[in-house]
Design a protein around this motif. Sequence first.
Motif: not given
Length: 257
Positions: A168-171, A185-186, A224-227, A247-249
Amino acid sequence: MWEATRPSTDVDVERIADLIRTLGTSAVMPPLDHIVLGASPCPDWCQWGVQQLLADIRRTSGAGDADFGTPGMQKGIEHLEAARETLRRVWPEAALEADLLIRVIVYVQGGAFRSGTLRQTFGAIYLGTSSVESTPAAFEALLHETGHHALYLRNQFETFVTNGDAMVSHPLRPDPRPVAGAVHAAHVLARMAFGLTRWSREPTAPPEVSERRDDALRRLRGTIEALEPVADWTDRGRLYFDDLLTWEKELTAAHPG
């Protein structure tokens, strides 16, 4: 020590917090070792770790960006030590975790290199010059790399995903990487965003702190969207990820930026 990594609800948070307070008042930790590549004695494990990092950069960025040099790091070391003091003030649990897990900082200079952690050299983190160009940069890097250490340790006892080798790719790493790496990463982005948020509440915090917080939040949301459509979570992993989502929200609601 999970207090600094946002434990799930079934963990005895009060017991862990009491342990942290006890350690914080009784533990006498030796000072960090600072190794400047090319200017300080670099033991075999350090040379091996640097070669692993070079190989990774060459795979992803090309050899031209991978030549490590000798940085002039006195100012960078001062930024790192100032970042540690700031972390003790704004997030003492994370500061204690860093003191317990990180014992050596290896400073390197390479165009494409920012920072890194290797499981095989647990207890050491590798920082490029851009990661210590300011105290907020060093603060972020310390949270980032301590986060990798904490999750490596936790994963010795818990499995979060069953398809960790799926790509998967992520930022943080736009080139396709394993899902297990995206979980890392997250995890580190959430820590960075939380720690920077705490510091940004201080009236004297430099503007760079809020800028880095907003960037960490943006990249956390992207990771998170990638996962979400790819990761196959275990039951414990689902609890962990749900907690990360909460936590993110909360952080995003406080700083919608």
